[in-house]
Enzyme design. Structure first.
Site, mmCIF file in Angstrom:
data_model
loop_
_atom_site.group_PDB
_atom_site.id
_atom_site.type_symbol
_atom_site.label_atom_id
_atom_site.label_comp_id
_atom_site.label_asym_id
_atom_site.label_seq_id
_atom_site.Cartn_x
_atom_site.Cartn_y
_atom_site.Cartn_z
ATOM 1 N N TYR A 52 64.945 -34.864 -65.005
ATOM 2 C CA TYR A 52 64.559 -35.331 -63.600
ATOM 3 C C TYR A 52 63.578 -36.159 -63.241
ATOM 4 C CZ TYR A 52 63.953 -33.628 -58.598
ATOM 5 O OH TYR A 52 63.237 -33.643 -57.459
ATOM 6 N N VAL A 71 76.881 -40.723 -53.788
ATOM 7 C CA VAL A 71 76.678 -42.417 -54.272
ATOM 8 C C VAL A 71 76.479 -42.673 -55.639
ATOM 9 C CG1 VAL A 71 74.863 -41.786 -52.178
ATOM 10 C CG2 VAL A 71 74.430 -40.636 -55.353
HETATM 11 P P1 NDP Z 1 69.292 -30.319 -51.478
HETATM 12 O O1 NDP Z 1 70.245 -29.638 -52.733
HETATM 13 O O2 NDP Z 1 68.913 -29.687 -49.653
HETATM 14 O O3 NDP Z 1 70.011 -31.498 -50.217
HETATM 15 C C1 NDP Z 1 70.274 -32.951 -51.232
HETATM 16 C C2 NDP Z 1 71.758 -33.343 -50.833
HETATM 17 O O4 NDP Z 1 72.299 -34.338 -51.675
HETATM 18 C C3 NDP Z 1 72.406 -32.037 -51.016
HETATM 19 O O5 NDP Z 1 73.357 -32.469 -49.806
HETATM 20 C C4 NDP Z 1 73.720 -32.116 -51.698
HETATM 21 O O6 NDP Z 1 74.556 -31.991 -51.744
HETATM 22 C C5 NDP Z 1 73.700 -33.677 -51.685
HETATM 23 N N1 NDP Z 1 73.981 -34.581 -52.896
HETATM 24 C C6 NDP Z 1 74.034 -34.337 -54.135
HETATM 25 N N2 NDP Z 1 74.828 -35.240 -54.824
HETATM 26 C C7 NDP Z 1 74.896 -36.336 -54.496
HETATM 27 C C8 NDP Z 1 75.922 -37.124 -54.097
HETATM 28 N N3 NDP Z 1 76.406 -37.484 -55.533
HETATM 29 N N4 NDP Z 1 76.315 -38.212 -53.119
HETATM 30 C C9 NDP Z 1 75.673 -37.375 -51.893
HETATM 31 N N5 NDP Z 1 74.976 -37.051 -51.884
HETATM 32 C C10 NDP Z 1 74.373 -35.643 -53.137
HETATM 33 O O7 NDP Z 1 68.014 -31.110 -51.913
HETATM 34 P P2 NDP Z 1 66.101 -31.442 -51.110
HETATM 35 O O8 NDP Z 1 66.176 -31.523 -49.869
HETATM 36 O O9 NDP Z 1 65.649 -30.258 -51.012
HETATM 37 O O10 NDP Z 1 66.005 -32.988 -51.764
HETATM 38 C C11 NDP Z 1 66.110 -34.078 -51.270
HETATM 39 C C12 NDP Z 1 65.443 -35.335 -51.981
HETATM 40 O O11 NDP Z 1 64.493 -35.499 -51.720
HETATM 41 C C13 NDP Z 1 66.356 -34.939 -53.711
HETATM 42 O O12 NDP Z 1 66.152 -36.516 -54.415
HETATM 43 C C14 NDP Z 1 65.405 -34.348 -54.533
HETATM 44 O O13 NDP Z 1 65.033 -34.658 -55.589
HETATM 45 C C15 NDP Z 1 64.362 -34.936 -53.656
HETATM 46 N N6 NDP Z 1 62.793 -34.171 -54.195
HETATM 47 C C16 NDP Z 1 62.858 -32.641 -53.513
HETATM 48 C C17 NDP Z 1 61.637 -31.986 -53.908
HETATM 49 C C18 NDP Z 1 62.024 -30.335 -53.567
HETATM 50 O O14 NDP Z 1 60.736 -29.718 -53.994
HETATM 51 N N7 NDP Z 1 62.848 -29.543 -52.767
HETATM 52 C C19 NDP Z 1 60.687 -32.145 -54.050
HETATM 53 C C20 NDP Z 1 60.543 -34.348 -54.361
HETATM 54 C C21 NDP Z 1 61.519 -34.509 -53.925
HETATM 55 P P3 NDP Z 1 75.109 -30.910 -53.131
HETATM 56 O O15 NDP Z 1 74.491 -29.665 -52.658
HETATM 57 O O16 NDP Z 1 76.264 -30.613 -53.092
HETATM 58 O O17 NDP Z 1 74.799 -31.262 -54.795
#
Ligand code: NDP
Length: 253
Positions: free
Chosen positions: A158, A66
């Site tokens: 963040y 992204v």
């Molecule tokens: P995960 O790390 O499990 O999932 C995030 C996904 O995004 C991973 O597959 C990751 O790949 C991918 N990703 C990272 N960078 C990029 C990029 N440049 N382009 C495309 N994909 C990318 O995280 P969560 O499911 O926990 O989080 C999902 C969203 O929810 C995030 O935005 C997070 O900030 C938000 N969130 C999460 C919370 C939590 O407690 N878990 C709380 C509040 C918000 P890779 O592993 O290679 O980085």
């Protein structure tokens, strides 16, 4: 009538970061309500396997970083050409960083903002370009950290990135309303995913996060998935510009 408004039959959805965690739960929810879903992520192996695990054949995978504006443009154009439209976008791609601000390197700040804030904006804008004729729904995964500076972890980059997501969502909601495009954010509290576990001592969870959450537990990705499916559907037809907290009561203190 109410049940029907939750249906997403044949709506075309793109879910960034959909290979795992919250994104994958969103993919599962959207697929269950009938959508055709494209997972767009950098985790190719996990994303391909996740897509293949849906027996309906309605879920596919495409590589998308992204932070790469040209790739964002190309992928959305390809999805629109192949599937006929883009009706739903959920931006779940995100990274976390826990570091005291006095030690934070410029590179890290830039990276967190690039993925979480700029990446979200670029995908939302590109999706909107393909939604202009039929309308659509954009749901950004923000965070309660975009509304409050939660403790004890140090995560200024963040928090700033998620604050930016929330205000961008409100701005885009106003700009896109006349085109029939709704834009909302979901702001989760602590959810048990890989991102939450990364680099965080587990006693923080027990002592601070869980204890300060009135419901006394972390959220499950599926609990975020069902809220996102609602926002994506016609059941939320009068919602735009909203940032919906879903945090087990954490921010109610
Ligand atoms: P995960 O790390 O499990 O999932 C995030 C996904 O995004 C991973 O597959 C990751 O790949 C991918 N990703 C990272 N960078 C990029 C990029 N440049 N382009 C495309 N994909 C990318 O995280 P969560 O499911 O926990 O989080 C999902 C969203 O929810 C995030 O935005 C997070 O900030 C938000 N969130 C999460 C919370 C939590 O407690 N878990 C709380 C509040 C918000 P890779 O592993 O290679 O980085």
């Amino acid at each position: 009538m109410y049940r029907q408004r939750l249906e997403l039959t044949d709506r075309v959805a793109v879910v960034t970061g959909g290979s795992r965690g919250i994104g994958l739960a969103v993919v599962t929810a959207l697929e269950e309500f009938g959508a055709i879903v494209v997972i767009a992520d950098v985790l190719d192996e996990a994303g391909t396997a996740a897509a293949a695990s849906f027996e309906s054949g309605r879920v596919s995978y495409v590589h998308l970083d992204v932070t790469d504006a040209a790739e964002v443009e190309r992928v959305f154009a390809e999805v629109a050409a192949r599937r006929g439209s883009v009706d739903i976008l959920v931006t779940s791609a995100g990274i976390a960083n826990h570091q005291p601000s006095l030690e934070l390197e410029r590179e890290t700040w830039d990276r967190v903002l690039a993925v979480n804030a700029t990446g979200t904006f670029w995908c939302a804008r590109e999706a909107a370009r393909h939604m202009q004729e039929r309308g659509g729904s954009i749901v950004a995964i923000g965070s309660m950290s975009g509304e409050l500076a939660n403790a004890p972890q140090r995560q200024a980059a963040y928090n700033a990135s998620k604050g930016a997501v929330h205000l961008a969502v409100k701005s885009l909601a106003i700009e896109f309303a006349e085109r029939g495009i709704r834009v909302n954010a979901v702001a989760p509290g602590y959810v048990g995913t890989e991102l939450t576990k990364e680099g965080v001592p587990t006693d923080w969870w027990d002592d601070c996060w869980v204890r300060r959450t009135p419901m006394g537990r972390l959220g499950a990705p599926e609990e975020i998935g069902s809220l996102v499916a609602f926002l994506a559907s016609d059941a939320a037809s009068y919602m735009t510009g909203s940032v919906v907290l879903i945090d087990g009561g954490y921010s109610a203190w």
